[in-house]
Design an enzyme around this catalytic site. Structure first.
Site, mmCIF file in Angstrom:
data_model
loop_
_atom_site.group_PDB
_atom_site.id
_atom_site.type_symbol
_atom_site.label_atom_id
_atom_site.label_comp_id
_atom_site.label_asym_id
_atom_site.label_seq_id
_atom_site.Cartn_x
_atom_site.Cartn_y
_atom_site.Cartn_z
ATOM 1 N N LYS A 173 10.351 16.219 32.696
ATOM 2 C CA LYS A 173 9.827 17.468 32.139
ATOM 3 C C LYS A 173 9.374 18.334 33.316
ATOM 4 C CE LYS A 173 6.036 19.340 31.336
ATOM 5 N NZ LYS A 173 6.358 20.760 31.530
ATOM 6 N N GLU A 250 0.700 12.781 42.555
ATOM 7 C CA GLU A 250 0.549 13.609 43.760
ATOM 8 C C GLU A 250 -0.110 14.907 43.332
ATOM 9 O OE1 GLU A 250 0.774 12.944 46.769
ATOM 10 O OE2 GLU A 250 1.834 11.028 46.663
ATOM 11 N N CYS A 284 1.016 22.297 48.397
ATOM 12 C CA CYS A 284 -0.095 21.335 48.348
ATOM 13 C C CYS A 284 -0.544 20.965 49.756
ATOM 14 C CB CYS A 284 0.335 20.094 47.576
ATOM 15 S SG CYS A 284 1.896 19.444 48.174
ATOM 16 N N GLU A 383 -9.203 24.077 45.859
ATOM 17 C CA GLU A 383 -7.846 24.513 46.170
ATOM 18 C C GLU A 383 -7.583 25.880 45.535
ATOM 19 O OE1 GLU A 383 -4.491 22.548 44.202
ATOM 20 O OE2 GLU A 383 -3.550 22.340 46.157
HETATM 21 P P1 NAD Z 1 -0.187 21.686 36.742
HETATM 22 O O1 NAD Z 1 -1.043 20.474 36.869
HETATM 23 O O2 NAD Z 1 -0.710 22.847 35.995
HETATM 24 O O3 NAD Z 1 1.201 21.302 36.055
HETATM 25 C C1 NAD Z 1 2.016 20.283 36.565
HETATM 26 C C2 NAD Z 1 2.919 19.775 35.450
HETATM 27 O O4 NAD Z 1 2.106 19.122 34.472
HETATM 28 C C3 NAD Z 1 3.698 20.865 34.720
HETATM 29 O O5 NAD Z 1 4.993 20.403 34.409
HETATM 30 C C4 NAD Z 1 2.879 21.041 33.447
HETATM 31 O O6 NAD Z 1 3.650 21.555 32.375
HETATM 32 C C5 NAD Z 1 2.435 19.619 33.184
HETATM 33 N N1 NAD Z 1 1.259 19.484 32.314
HETATM 34 C C6 NAD Z 1 0.225 20.343 32.188
HETATM 35 N N2 NAD Z 1 -0.658 19.878 31.283
HETATM 36 C C7 NAD Z 1 -0.177 18.688 30.856
HETATM 37 C C8 NAD Z 1 -0.643 17.721 29.913
HETATM 38 N N3 NAD Z 1 -1.785 17.884 29.247
HETATM 39 N N4 NAD Z 1 0.098 16.629 29.717
HETATM 40 C C9 NAD Z 1 1.255 16.432 30.388
HETATM 41 N N5 NAD Z 1 1.759 17.318 31.264
HETATM 42 C C10 NAD Z 1 1.040 18.435 31.503
HETATM 43 O O7 NAD Z 1 0.225 22.085 38.241
HETATM 44 P P2 NAD Z 1 1.078 23.349 38.710
HETATM 45 O O8 NAD Z 1 0.242 24.574 38.543
HETATM 46 O O9 NAD Z 1 2.441 23.312 38.110
HETATM 47 O O10 NAD Z 1 1.258 23.014 40.273
HETATM 48 C C11 NAD Z 1 0.301 23.307 41.227
HETATM 49 C C12 NAD Z 1 -0.474 22.047 41.620
HETATM 50 O O11 NAD Z 1 0.438 21.042 42.050
HETATM 51 C C13 NAD Z 1 -1.398 22.282 42.794
HETATM 52 O O12 NAD Z 1 -2.637 21.649 42.550
HETATM 53 C C14 NAD Z 1 -0.678 21.601 43.956
HETATM 54 O O13 NAD Z 1 -1.514 21.183 45.015
HETATM 55 C C15 NAD Z 1 -0.028 20.467 43.265
HETATM 56 N N6 NAD Z 1 1.088 19.943 44.056
HETATM 57 C C16 NAD Z 1 0.940 18.737 44.682
HETATM 58 C C17 NAD Z 1 1.968 18.220 45.469
HETATM 59 C C18 NAD Z 1 1.825 16.892 46.152
HETATM 60 O O14 NAD Z 1 2.842 16.279 46.432
HETATM 61 N N7 NAD Z 1 0.617 16.424 46.408
HETATM 62 C C19 NAD Z 1 3.156 18.939 45.607
HETATM 63 C C20 NAD Z 1 3.284 20.161 44.957
HETATM 64 C C21 NAD Z 1 2.232 20.651 44.174
#
Ligand code: NAD
Length: 481
Positions: A173, A250, A284, A383
């Site tokens: 997803k 992550e 990130c 962040e």
């Molecule tokens: P997010 O947590 O809002 O969403 C990530 C994913 O989770 C999306 O596909 C979203 O639809 C899904 N999601 C949201 N709520 C959910 C729920 N209740 N149940 C299941 N799935 C759910 O993050 P984002 O805004 O898409 O991405 C930004 C974040 O990602 C930042 O915090 C960034 O640091 C982090 N990030 C981390 C890495 C790493 O490898 N450490 C890499 C890239 C991004």
């Protein structure tokens, strides 16, 4: 007529009742496509398809898996300009960054094609006479994947490729905000000859299809990348489910870049500016906390501002753009909120922070650099995930190391110095999963482990041969000779 992109379930493209519009953040009049918003029923069908495909796929030979992954890699690499253009159009990275990320996805598939041929086990004598012991790795089963919008092709690639290489079936997803690159990747892999049901794609809302994936009893493991708050929900759901699921999370970062008095100023400024602001700071691993020793502080700040004056913020697809737009209005609002918070906390806005107008309507933000900040301020602790960085002045290396580690995150940390002693000490004592010397905190290789400590990561590392810790389970077999 806007093109409609469907979900992939059991090898068939399936439409959904609802769809979401994928909007170009460089030009909000430009609709990239309509993407299916899956339902709980579709997610259940996808998991059932993956479960049904698992017995045959988990027993497929390494040659078959190698050929499929290699074929996918070849197509991704051959089409990287086109895939990169799609990525830049839907996410807002510059075209060079988009093409680079698409190429990275191809390299990852090539690496894991090779890994198909490198799986090994051990045969060792037992402590009991006449008994032999074999240690082997087996696939985990059905892997659920939930990915963020900021690396929309590389992150799905570095999860899907090892999962398939080690014989697992997948339901992915992707982020609902930026689903096009993941859709294109799944299409390529499916056409590379994957049996039906081995790889399934269900796009849609996290709270609907994401939750259904987390709660499904036939999913054995979840690999998640995203924010800390969602990661916590993912972990709770995986532990609450019966049986419990294996998890890999992550999450966020607040990555420090230490600049010591003896640093090469040019290297330090390049590491800071590219690390903090390129890819619009939406990484990130972004160098968002610049911890700078007093003796070089003023020269460093001045040189960063000079460098930032030459940075072009514009349409991601335009030649000459260095930094594209922020991904959407809500992320722009978050960036602006933190700029205001930093001002209210007493930080000095030394450069940027203005919303910019360009030829087309988009979410353009000038990179913001704050000085006179402390590590206790919210701008240092939370962040932002945008082109915003702050400088913290320190008196010596010891204070710099202490502040670098004084964070709830631990993804990446960097130091700019010409001292071997300081560099060596920092590598050993940094509480981050990845440490950079004279390099930005962002920018990593694909054949070595990726991941962090503390609040940034949970569970096994991603990428390189270490990915097998997530995508295989170890079996110990005893035989009486
Ligand atoms: P997010 O947590 O809002 O969403 C990530 C994913 O989770 C999306 O596909 C979203 O639809 C899904 N999601 C949201 N709520 C959910 C729920 N209740 N149940 C299941 N799935 C759910 O993050 P984002 O805004 O898409 O991405 C930004 C974040 O990602 C930042 O915090 C960034 O640091 C982090 N990030 C981390 C890495 C790493 O490898 N450490 C890499 C890239 C991004």
């Amino acid at each position: 007529m806007t093109e409609m992109f469907k979900n992939l379930i059991a090898g068939e493209w399936a439409g959904a009742g609802n769809a979401s519009r994928n909007i170009n953040p460089s030009d909000t009049n430009d609709v990239v496509g309509e993407y299916a918003q899956g339902s709980v029923e579709q997610m259940n069908d996808a998991v059932a398809a993956a479960k049904a495909a698992f017995p045959a796929w988990s027993r497929s030979g390494p040659q078959e898996r190698y050929e499929i992954l290699k074929k996918a890699s070849d197509e991704i690499l051959a089409r990287k300009e086109e895939l990169g253009r799609l990525l830049s159009r839907e996410e807002g990275k510059t075209l060079a960054e988009g093409i680079g990320e698409a190429g990275r996805a191809g390299q990852i598939f090539a690496f894991f094609a090779g890994e198909c041929l490198r799986l090994s086990g051990e045969a060792i004598p037992s402590v009991r006479p006449g008994v032999g012991v074999e240690i082997t790795r087996e696939p985990v089963g059905v892997i659920g994947m939930i990915t963020p919008w900021n690396f929309p092709i590389a992150i799905p690639a570095w999860k899907i490729a090892p999962a398939l290489a080690y014989g697992n079936c997948v339901v992915i997803k992707p982020a609902d905000l930026v689903p096009g690159s993941a859709w294109a990747l799944v299409d390529i892999i499916q056409r590379a000859g994957l049996p039906k049901g081995v790889l399934n794609l269900v796009m849609g809302r996290g709270s609907v299809v994401g939750q259904a994936l987390l709660q499904h009893k036939d999913v054995h493991a979840i690999s998640f990348t995203g924010s800390v708050s969602t990661g916590r929900k993912v972990a709770e759901a995986c532990i609450a489910s019966s049986p419990m699921k294996k998890i890999q999370l992550e999450m966020g970062g607040k990555n420090p870049l230490v600049v010591l008095d003896d640093a090469d100023l040019k290297i330090a400024v390049e590491a800071a500016v590219t690390g903090a602001y390129f890819s619009t700071g939406q990484r990130c691993t972004a160098s968002s906390r610049l911890i700078v020793q007093a003796g070089i502080h003023d020269r460093f700040v001045e040189a960063c501002i000079e460098r930032l004056k030459g940075v072009v913020v514009d349409d991601a697809l335009k030649a000459g753009t260095h930094i594209g737009p922020v991904v959407d209005q809500s992320q722009l609002d978050q960036d602006l909120k933190y700029i205001q918070i930093a001002k209210d906390e007493g930080g000095k806005l030394a450069w940027g922070g203005e919303v910019l107008k360009r030829e087309t309507p988009g979410f353009y933000l000038q990179p913001a650099l704050f000085t006179e900040t402390t590590n206790a301020m919210r701008i240092s602790r939370e962040e932002v995930f945008g082109p915003v960085a702050n400088v913290i002045r320190v008196k010596d290396y010891e204070e710099a190391l202490h502040l670098a580690n004084d964070t709830e995150f631990g993804l990446s940390a960097g130091i700019c110095t010409t001292s071997l002693k300081a560099a060596t000490h920092f590598k050993r004592n940094s509480e981050a999963g990845m440490v950079m010397v004279n390099l930005a905190t962002a920018g990593v290789d694909y054949h070595v482990p990726f991941g962090g400590r503390k609040g940034s990561s949970y569970g096994p590392r991603e990428q390189g041969a270490y990915a097998k810790e997530m995508y295989t389970t170890v079996k110990t077999a005893y035989t009486l000779a």
